[in-house]
Scaffold this motif. Structure first.
Motif, PDB file in Angstrom:
ATOM      1  N   ALA A 106       0.889  -1.251  -0.110  1.00  0.00           N
ATOM      2  CA  ALA A 106       0.177  -0.037  -0.041  1.00  0.00           C
ATOM      3  C   ALA A 106       0.930   1.373  -0.018  1.00  0.00           C
ATOM      4  N   SER A 107       0.250   2.500  -0.510  1.00  0.00           N
ATOM      5  CA  SER A 107       1.118   3.442  -0.765  1.00  0.00           C
ATOM      6  C   SER A 107       1.731   3.975   0.736  1.00  0.00           C
ATOM      7  N   TYR A 108       0.864   3.933   1.707  1.00  0.00           N
ATOM      8  CA  TYR A 108       1.305   4.362   2.863  1.00  0.00           C
ATOM      9  C   TYR A 108       2.304   3.671   3.695  1.00  0.00           C
ATOM     10  N   GLU A 109       2.656   2.308   3.327  1.00  0.00           N
ATOM     11  CA  GLU A 109       3.530   1.680   3.731  1.00  0.00           C
ATOM     12  C   GLU A 109       4.926   1.730   3.128  1.00  0.00           C
ATOM     13  N   ILE A 110       4.955   2.534   1.975  1.00  0.00           N
ATOM     14  CA  ILE A 110       6.247   2.911   1.377  1.00  0.00           C
ATOM     15  C   ILE A 110       7.128   3.474   2.608  1.00  0.00           C
ATOM     16  N   GLY A 111       6.782   4.728   3.141  1.00  0.00           N
ATOM     17  CA  GLY A 111       7.543   5.213   4.163  1.00  0.00           C
ATOM     18  C   GLY A 111       7.991   4.215   5.162  1.00  0.00           C
ATOM     19  N   ARG A 112       7.189   3.276   5.790  1.00  0.00           N
ATOM     20  CA  ARG A 112       7.798   2.399   6.614  1.00  0.00           C
ATOM     21  C   ARG A 112       8.881   1.349   6.288  1.00  0.00           C
ATOM     22  N   TYR A 113       8.635   0.980   4.948  1.00  0.00           N
ATOM     23  CA  TYR A 113       9.940   0.330   4.328  1.00  0.00           C
ATOM     24  C   TYR A 113      11.395   1.232   4.392  1.00  0.00           C
ATOM     25  N   LEU A 114      11.000   2.318   4.142  1.00  0.00           N
ATOM     26  CA  LEU A 114      12.274   3.364   4.182  1.00  0.00           C
ATOM     27  C   LEU A 114      12.602   3.398   5.483  1.00  0.00           C
ATOM     28  N   GLU A 115      11.896   3.563   6.219  1.00  0.00           N
ATOM     29  CA  GLU A 115      12.385   3.802   7.832  1.00  0.00           C
ATOM     30  C   GLU A 115      13.103   2.452   8.395  1.00  0.00           C
ATOM     31  N   LEU A 116      12.708   1.208   7.849  1.00  0.00           N
ATOM     32  CA  LEU A 116      13.165   0.065   8.353  1.00  0.00           C
ATOM     33  C   LEU A 116      14.578  -0.003   7.615  1.00  0.00           C
ATOM     34  N   LEU A 117      14.634   0.349   6.491  1.00  0.00           N
ATOM     35  CA  LEU A 117      16.109   0.222   5.781  1.00  0.00           C
ATOM     36  C   LEU A 117      16.960   1.291   6.274  1.00  0.00           C
ATOM     37  N   GLU A 118      16.628   2.055   6.876  1.00  0.00           N
ATOM     38  CA  GLU A 118      17.275   3.467   7.084  1.00  0.00           C
ATOM     39  C   GLU A 118      17.768   2.835   8.686  1.00  0.00           C
TER      40      GLU A 118
END
Length: 262
Positions: A106-118
């Motif tokens: 979902a579009s709202y989840e993209i930011g969470r994937y980024l946060e996890l990678l960071e």
């Protein structure tokens, strides 16, 4: 056969008899970097590393799957911190390019994937570990942004695919890539090998992922990497023995492997 290191394999996903065969019947194989998918995968890779000296485990969370919840992330990071001295790298981590293209994110989840990678990038820096990245095409520049933000130098983009501008950026930053057996038949990968300095390349299988061409229908095995090296030697117009030697040196240096022992 010349000595080789499989720089990226999911050894924990093979059946036990296949693991035993790969480890015990591959005298050419000096080491394997066995990357993890999630916490249970991390635990199995750690057990394999204790059973087989050749196995060098990397711990992380593969991005091509649903996000873990906060409690799961806390448990994973806590376990990784507890076992950081036993890990070769943080990985496999990155961004969900294929999962997203299949509209499973979902579009709202993209930011969470980024946060996890960071978060994983910060941990790699804190623990002074290399990081193994799954970041292809449009995701690669985003990963580069985060690596540069946190001054990460020891980054390994496995099975990389991307545009020439990103490739130039990665070369400039000194990042490593690794090449799978599809270099035998994939023009895109052949062009990547042509462009990338040999001193920044490793070889991998990403097993048990299956391959096409001469490998169609066969279990993915580290022995397949010999064919990758021969193809790379043709592309680079360098004697094949020199390519074997350089790739081995690259991987030992990147992952701090000395005579097959981390």
């Amino acid at each position: 056969m010349e000595k080789m290191i499989d720089a990226h394999i999911h050894l924990d996903q093979y059946k036990e008899e296949a693991i035993k065969e790969i480890i015990e019947n591959s005298p050419f194989l000096e080491a394997l970097i066995s990357v993890s998918f999630h916490l249970e995968s991390c635990k199995k890779n750690l057990r394999l590393s204790k059973k087989y000296d050749k196995v060098k485990p990397a711990f992380g969370f593969h991005p091509e799957q649903p996000l873990p919840n906060e409690n799961e992330i806390e448990k994973l990071v806590g376990w990784m911190n507890e076992h950081k001295d036993e890990m070769a790298a943080v990985g496999e981590v990155g961004l969900p390019y294929y999962f997203r293209s299949e509209q499973k994110v979902a579009s709202y989840e993209i930011g969470r994937y980024l946060e996890l990678l960071e978060l994983f990038i910060k941990l790699a820096r804190e623990w002074e570990k290399p990081i193994v990245l799954h970041a292809v095409y449009d995701d690669a520049p985003i990963a580069c942004d985060l690596l540069e933000k946190h001054s990460i130098e020891k980054a390994h983009f496995h099975w990389f695919k991307g545009d020439s501008k990103t490739i130039e950026r990665m070369i400039s930053n000194g990042y490593f890539i690794s090449v799978t057996p599809d270099v035998i038949y994939e023009y895109e990968i052949q062009q990547l090998v042509k462009a990338y300095p040999l001193e920044r390349i490793m070889i991998e299988t990403d097993g048990p992922w299956p391959f096409e061409g001469p490998f169609k229908g066969k279990m993915t095995h580290p022995a397949m990497m010999a064919e990758s090296v021969k193809e790379m030697a043709k592309i680079k117009k360098i004697p094949v023995n020199d390519v074997f030697s350089q790739l081995l040196k690259n991987t030992k240096t990147f992952y701090y492997i000395l005579n097959g022992v981390q």
